[in-house]
Design a protein around this motif. Structure first.
Motif, PDB file in Angstrom:
ATOM      1  N   LYS A   4       0.851  -1.205  -0.026  1.00 37.45           N
ATOM      2  CA  LYS A   4      -0.046  -0.028   0.106  1.00 37.45           C
ATOM      3  C   LYS A   4       0.789   1.149   0.051  1.00 37.45           C
ATOM      4  N   PRO A   5       0.420   2.496  -0.508  1.00 38.50           N
ATOM      5  CA  PRO A   5       1.086   3.615  -0.719  1.00 38.50           C
ATOM      6  C   PRO A   5       1.479   4.050   0.767  1.00 38.50           C
ATOM      7  N   GLY A   6       2.704   4.632   1.016  1.00 42.01           N
ATOM      8  CA  GLY A   6       3.048   5.153   2.414  1.00 42.01           C
ATOM      9  C   GLY A   6       3.536   4.122   3.378  1.00 42.01           C
ATOM     10  N   CYS A   7       4.035   3.060   3.074  1.00 41.56           N
ATOM     11  CA  CYS A   7       3.914   1.988   3.871  1.00 41.56           C
ATOM     12  C   CYS A   7       5.464   1.539   4.204  1.00 41.56           C
ATOM     13  N   HIS A   8       6.181   2.016   5.372  1.00 38.88           N
ATOM     14  CA  HIS A   8       7.726   1.814   5.183  1.00 38.88           C
ATOM     15  C   HIS A   8       7.995   0.270   5.269  1.00 38.88           C
ATOM     16  N   CYS A  10       6.613  -1.928   3.388  1.00 39.60           N
ATOM     17  CA  CYS A  10       6.555  -2.116   2.210  1.00 39.60           C
ATOM     18  C   CYS A  10       7.610  -1.750   1.330  1.00 39.60           C
ATOM     19  N   ASP A  11       8.321  -0.436   1.795  1.00 39.48           N
ATOM     20  CA  ASP A  11       9.602  -0.091   1.118  1.00 39.48           C
ATOM     21  C   ASP A  11      10.697  -1.022   1.285  1.00 39.48           C
ATOM     22  N   ASP A  12      10.985  -1.537   2.555  1.00 41.13           N
ATOM     23  CA  ASP A  12      11.862  -2.507   3.017  1.00 41.13           C
ATOM     24  C   ASP A  12      11.786  -3.847   2.317  1.00 41.13           C
ATOM     25  N   ALA A  13      10.611  -4.063   2.208  1.00 38.40           N
ATOM     26  CA  ALA A  13      10.300  -5.491   1.651  1.00 38.40           C
ATOM     27  C   ALA A  13      10.721  -5.301  -0.002  1.00 38.40           C
ATOM     28  N   HIS A  14      10.117  -4.290  -0.691  1.00 40.89           N
ATOM     29  CA  HIS A  14      10.600  -4.117  -2.036  1.00 40.89           C
ATOM     30  C   HIS A  14      12.231  -3.917  -2.227  1.00 40.89           C
ATOM     31  N   ALA A  15      12.846  -3.562  -1.265  1.00 36.94           N
ATOM     32  CA  ALA A  15      14.373  -3.499  -1.402  1.00 36.94           C
ATOM     33  C   ALA A  15      14.805  -4.913  -1.366  1.00 36.94           C
ATOM     34  N   VAL A  16      14.368  -5.732  -0.478  1.00 34.07           N
ATOM     35  CA  VAL A  16      14.780  -7.181  -0.321  1.00 34.07           C
ATOM     36  C   VAL A  16      14.385  -7.728  -1.572  1.00 34.07           C
ATOM     37  N   ILE A  17      13.096  -7.717  -2.033  1.00 29.86           N
ATOM     38  CA  ILE A  17      12.774  -8.437  -3.362  1.00 29.86           C
ATOM     39  C   ILE A  17      13.251  -8.163  -4.568  1.00 29.86           C
ATOM     40  N   GLU A  18      13.691  -6.901  -4.424  1.00 30.30           N
ATOM     41  CA  GLU A  18      14.383  -6.304  -5.777  1.00 30.30           C
ATOM     42  C   GLU A  18      15.723  -6.894  -5.736  1.00 30.30           C
ATOM     43  N   LYS A  19      16.462  -6.895  -4.807  1.00 33.57           N
ATOM     44  CA  LYS A  19      17.787  -7.499  -4.477  1.00 33.57           C
ATOM     45  C   LYS A  19      17.922  -8.755  -5.117  1.00 33.57           C
ATOM     46  N   VAL A  20      16.929  -9.729  -4.323  1.00 35.59           N
ATOM     47  CA  VAL A  20      17.102 -11.111  -4.712  1.00 35.59           C
ATOM     48  C   VAL A  20      16.759 -11.391  -5.882  1.00 35.59           C
ATOM     49  N   CYS A  21      15.548 -11.113  -6.636  1.00 36.81           N
ATOM     50  CA  CYS A  21      14.800 -11.284  -7.725  1.00 36.81           C
ATOM     51  C   CYS A  21      15.620 -11.010  -8.858  1.00 36.81           C
ATOM     52  N   GLY A  22      16.412  -9.696  -8.439  1.00 34.03           N
ATOM     53  CA  GLY A  22      17.707  -9.182  -9.509  1.00 34.03           C
ATOM     54  C   GLY A  22      18.655 -10.211  -9.911  1.00 34.03           C
ATOM     55  N   GLU A  23      19.044 -10.493  -8.526  1.00 36.66           N
ATOM     56  CA  GLU A  23      20.517 -11.417  -8.495  1.00 36.66           C
ATOM     57  C   GLU A  23      20.201 -12.825  -9.337  1.00 36.66           C
ATOM     58  N   LEU A  24      18.956 -13.458  -8.947  1.00 37.85           N
ATOM     59  CA  LEU A  24      18.519 -14.638  -9.276  1.00 37.85           C
ATOM     60  C   LEU A  24      17.584 -14.511 -10.859  1.00 37.85           C
ATOM     61  N   LYS A  42      -8.670  -9.715   1.834  1.00 38.52           N
ATOM     62  CA  LYS A  42      -7.853 -10.757   2.063  1.00 38.52           C
ATOM     63  C   LYS A  42      -6.595 -10.459   2.704  1.00 38.52           C
ATOM     64  N   TYR A  43      -5.735  -9.398   2.604  1.00 41.86           N
ATOM     65  CA  TYR A  43      -4.592  -9.046   3.026  1.00 41.86           C
ATOM     66  C   TYR A  43      -4.326  -7.745   3.960  1.00 41.86           C
ATOM     67  N   TRP A  44      -5.306  -6.986   4.042  1.00 43.65           N
ATOM     68  CA  TRP A  44      -5.198  -5.688   4.681  1.00 43.65           C
ATOM     69  C   TRP A  44      -4.352  -5.656   5.766  1.00 43.65           C
ATOM     70  N   GLU A  45      -4.657  -6.487   6.892  1.00 41.35           N
ATOM     71  CA  GLU A  45      -3.901  -6.524   8.188  1.00 41.35           C
ATOM     72  C   GLU A  45      -2.641  -7.045   8.094  1.00 41.35           C
ATOM     73  N   GLN A  46      -1.964  -7.471   6.901  1.00 44.57           N
ATOM     74  CA  GLN A  46      -0.711  -8.424   6.762  1.00 44.57           C
ATOM     75  C   GLN A  46       0.184  -7.435   5.934  1.00 44.57           C
ATOM     76  N   ILE A  47      -0.005  -6.382   5.384  1.00 49.69           N
ATOM     77  CA  ILE A  47       0.714  -5.636   4.462  1.00 49.69           C
ATOM     78  C   ILE A  47       2.107  -5.371   4.966  1.00 49.69           C
ATOM     79  N   PRO A  48       3.149  -5.510   4.089  1.00 46.00           N
ATOM     80  CA  PRO A  48       3.230  -6.229   2.686  1.00 46.00           C
ATOM     81  C   PRO A  48       3.309  -7.641   2.885  1.00 46.00           C
ATOM     82  N   VAL A  49       2.560  -8.251   1.853  1.00 47.57           N
ATOM     83  CA  VAL A  49       2.442  -9.568   1.524  1.00 47.57           C
ATOM     84  C   VAL A  49       3.202 -10.173   0.258  1.00 47.57           C
TER      85      VAL A  49
END
Length: 77
Positions: A4-8, A10-24, A42-49
């Protein structure tokens, strides 16, 4: 990744996913939970998923090693 927008977390998760997926060389995408009513319900209380192959892998915090293992286990089978 479902975020969701403005979610810190989510920003942290984005960085990890971008790194791992980029390397692989694994493609990935982000979906905005505020733009999809079904994802919101389904996921509102678990963001990021993070979904791997359509199945929920994790939420809130993404562990780099665990994600890497999930993404590479299918490559060796």
């Amino acid at each position: 990744m479902i975020r969701k927008p403005g979610c810190h977390l989510c920003d942290d998760a984005h960085a990890v996913i971008e790194k791992v997926c980029g390397e692989l060389g694994v493609p990935w995408e982000e979906k905005d939970i505020t733009q999809d009513e079904e994802l919101y319900r389904k996921y509102w209380e678990q963001i990021p998923v993070v979904l791997v192959d359509g199945q929920q892998h994790t939420f809130w915090r993404v562990n780099e090693q665990r994600l890497r293992k999930a993404l590479t286990s299918g490559l060796t089978e």
